[in-house]
Design a protein around this motif. Sequence first.
Motif, PDB file in Angstrom:
ATOM      1  N   HIS A  38       1.168  -1.110  -0.222  1.00 50.63           N
ATOM      2  CA  HIS A  38      -0.575  -0.175   0.030  1.00 50.63           C
ATOM      3  C   HIS A  38       0.831   1.518  -0.135  1.00 50.63           C
ATOM      4  N   ASN A  39       0.787   1.887  -1.107  1.00 53.12           N
ATOM      5  CA  ASN A  39       1.949   2.975  -1.413  1.00 53.12           C
ATOM      6  C   ASN A  39       3.347   2.839  -0.796  1.00 53.12           C
ATOM      7  N   GLY A  40       3.810   2.208  -1.306  1.00 50.86           N
ATOM      8  CA  GLY A  40       4.982   1.349  -1.299  1.00 50.86           C
ATOM      9  C   GLY A  40       5.033   0.375  -0.132  1.00 50.86           C
ATOM     10  N   LYS A  41       4.594   0.438   1.028  1.00 50.54           N
ATOM     11  CA  LYS A  41       4.524  -0.503   2.660  1.00 50.54           C
ATOM     12  C   LYS A  41       4.277  -1.513   2.599  1.00 50.54           C
ATOM     13  N   PRO A  42       5.188  -2.204   2.254  1.00 49.11           N
ATOM     14  CA  PRO A  42       4.038  -3.978   2.286  1.00 49.11           C
ATOM     15  C   PRO A  42       3.781  -4.474   3.641  1.00 49.11           C
ATOM     16  N   ILE A  43       2.298  -5.069   3.848  1.00 46.30           N
ATOM     17  CA  ILE A  43       1.651  -5.904   4.819  1.00 46.30           C
ATOM     18  C   ILE A  43       1.905  -7.365   4.283  1.00 46.30           C
ATOM     19  N   CYS A  44       2.031  -7.513   5.214  1.00 38.54           N
ATOM     20  CA  CYS A  44       2.508  -9.494   5.208  1.00 38.54           C
ATOM     21  C   CYS A  44       1.024 -10.266   6.167  1.00 38.54           C
ATOM     22  N   GLU A  45       1.635 -11.600   5.385  1.00 40.82           N
ATOM     23  CA  GLU A  45       0.095 -12.440   5.874  1.00 40.82           C
ATOM     24  C   GLU A  45      -1.074 -12.122   5.621  1.00 40.82           C
ATOM     25  N   SER A  46      -1.734 -12.293   5.622  1.00 40.83           N
ATOM     26  CA  SER A  46      -3.659 -12.454   5.313  1.00 40.83           C
ATOM     27  C   SER A  46      -4.465 -12.174   5.705  1.00 40.83           C
ATOM     28  N   LEU A  47      -4.298 -12.525   7.201  1.00 39.18           N
ATOM     29  CA  LEU A  47      -4.803 -12.351   8.407  1.00 39.18           C
ATOM     30  C   LEU A  47      -4.789 -10.567   8.958  1.00 39.18           C
ATOM     31  N   ILE A  48      -3.733 -10.546   8.829  1.00 39.61           N
ATOM     32  CA  ILE A  48      -2.949  -8.848   9.290  1.00 39.61           C
ATOM     33  C   ILE A  48      -3.069  -7.875   8.294  1.00 39.61           C
ATOM     34  N   GLN A  49      -3.338  -8.815   6.422  1.00 40.08           N
ATOM     35  CA  GLN A  49      -3.764  -7.340   5.544  1.00 40.08           C
ATOM     36  C   GLN A  49      -5.017  -7.436   5.790  1.00 40.08           C
ATOM     37  N   VAL A  50      -6.468  -8.247   6.035  1.00 41.86           N
ATOM     38  CA  VAL A  50      -7.482  -7.853   5.779  1.00 41.86           C
ATOM     39  C   VAL A  50      -7.963  -7.199   7.241  1.00 41.86           C
ATOM     40  N   GLN A  51      -7.353  -7.225   8.583  1.00 40.81           N
ATOM     41  CA  GLN A  51      -7.244  -5.899   9.700  1.00 40.81           C
ATOM     42  C   GLN A  51      -6.873  -5.146   9.392  1.00 40.81           C
ATOM     43  N   TYR A  52      -5.741  -4.188   8.041  1.00 42.49           N
ATOM     44  CA  TYR A  52      -5.300  -3.749   7.993  1.00 42.49           C
ATOM     45  C   TYR A  52      -6.617  -2.670   6.639  1.00 42.49           C
ATOM     46  N   ILE A  53      -6.613  -3.623   6.305  1.00 41.10           N
ATOM     47  CA  ILE A  53      -7.588  -3.269   4.815  1.00 41.10           C
ATOM     48  C   ILE A  53      -8.875  -2.664   5.787  1.00 41.10           C
ATOM     49  N   ASN A  54      -9.287  -3.054   6.536  1.00 36.89           N
ATOM     50  CA  ASN A  54     -10.149  -2.370   7.479  1.00 36.89           C
ATOM     51  C   ASN A  54     -10.170  -1.242   7.709  1.00 36.89           C
ATOM     52  N   GLU A  55      -9.129  -1.266   9.088  1.00 40.74           N
ATOM     53  CA  GLU A  55      -8.834   0.201   9.103  1.00 40.74           C
ATOM     54  C   GLU A  55      -8.681   1.535   8.253  1.00 40.74           C
ATOM     55  N   VAL A  56      -7.762   0.964   7.243  1.00 41.30           N
ATOM     56  CA  VAL A  56      -7.475   1.960   6.647  1.00 41.30           C
ATOM     57  C   VAL A  56      -9.261   2.792   5.943  1.00 41.30           C
ATOM     58  N   TRP A  57      -9.330   0.957   5.395  1.00 43.57           N
ATOM     59  CA  TRP A  57     -10.980   2.401   4.596  1.00 43.57           C
ATOM     60  C   TRP A  57     -11.755   1.738   5.461  1.00 43.57           C
ATOM     61  N   HIS A  58     -11.174   2.623   6.548  1.00 42.29           N
ATOM     62  CA  HIS A  58     -12.913   1.483   7.991  1.00 42.29           C
ATOM     63  C   HIS A  58     -14.323   2.699   6.919  1.00 42.29           C
ATOM     64  N   ASP A  59     -13.802   3.542   6.590  1.00 39.08           N
ATOM     65  CA  ASP A  59     -15.620   4.478   5.775  1.00 39.08           C
ATOM     66  C   ASP A  59     -16.403   3.520   4.633  1.00 39.08           C
ATOM     67  N   LYS A  60     -15.990   2.033   4.779  1.00 43.46           N
ATOM     68  CA  LYS A  60     -16.356   2.124   3.405  1.00 43.46           C
ATOM     69  C   LYS A  60     -16.744   0.328   4.321  1.00 43.46           C
ATOM     70  N   ALA A  61     -17.810  -0.434   3.813  1.00 43.31           N
ATOM     71  CA  ALA A  61     -18.368  -1.510   4.449  1.00 43.31           C
ATOM     72  C   ALA A  61     -18.140  -1.679   5.408  1.00 43.31           C
ATOM     73  N   PRO A  62     -17.821  -1.663   6.674  1.00 43.16           N
ATOM     74  CA  PRO A  62     -17.092  -2.752   7.540  1.00 43.16           C
ATOM     75  C   PRO A  62     -17.338  -4.020   7.879  1.00 43.16           C
ATOM     76  N   LEU A  63     -15.604  -4.593   7.521  1.00 43.91           N
ATOM     77  CA  LEU A  63     -16.012  -6.195   7.251  1.00 43.91           C
ATOM     78  C   LEU A  63     -16.092  -6.963   8.771  1.00 43.91           C
ATOM     79  N   LEU A  64     -16.293  -5.976  10.098  1.00 41.28           N
ATOM     80  CA  LEU A  64     -16.585  -6.787  11.110  1.00 41.28           C
ATOM     81  C   LEU A  64     -17.776  -6.217  11.748  1.00 41.28           C
ATOM     82  N   PRO A  65     -19.294  -7.225  12.875  1.00 40.88           N
ATOM     83  CA  PRO A  65     -19.594  -5.953  13.123  1.00 40.88           C
ATOM     84  C   PRO A  65     -19.169  -5.740  14.702  1.00 40.88           C
ATOM     85  N   SER A  66     -19.637  -4.457  15.032  1.00 41.14           N
ATOM     86  CA  SER A  66     -19.660  -3.654  16.277  1.00 41.14           C
ATOM     87  C   SER A  66     -19.135  -4.606  17.709  1.00 41.14           C
TER      88      SER A  66
END
Length: 97
Positions: free
Chosen positions: A59-87
């Motif tokens: 993401h913008n030149g910065k690597p994120i490894c491990e799929s579960l870490i990526q899913v969490q990262y994606i959810n946090e970076v794009w928090h304004d779009k379609a939350p992946l988890l219930p609150s």
Amino acid sequence: MAEEVVLLDFWLSMFGMRSRIALAEKGIKYEYEEEDLWNKSALLLQTNPVHKKIPVLIHNGKPICESLIQVQYINEVWHDKAPLLPSDPYRKATARF
Ligand SMILES: N[C@@H](CCC(=O)N[C@@H](CS)C(=O)NCC(=O)O)C(=O)O
């Protein structure tokens, strides 16, 4: 600023699929880079020097490894779009399971 999102992946990978689903749920445009796991690219070795495995999200030149870490990262970076988890904590735990 335009986001630059690249996924180093292998089409058959269930781990890669996690990240692809998360990106799709969020509607994030990204560049898909198919890896040859028997002849790994210099970019893969450079971005995941610990395990040398796909998927790697860049993401913008910065690597994120491990799929579960990526899913969490994606959810946090794009928090304004379609939350992946219930609150709700219990519903969240159930979804994670
Ligand atoms: N725990 C990792 C597992 C990743 C993984 O096992 N990737 C496999 C493909 S499915 C891989 O890159 N294998 C190449 C190798 O082991 O050299 C994740 O969740 O991202």
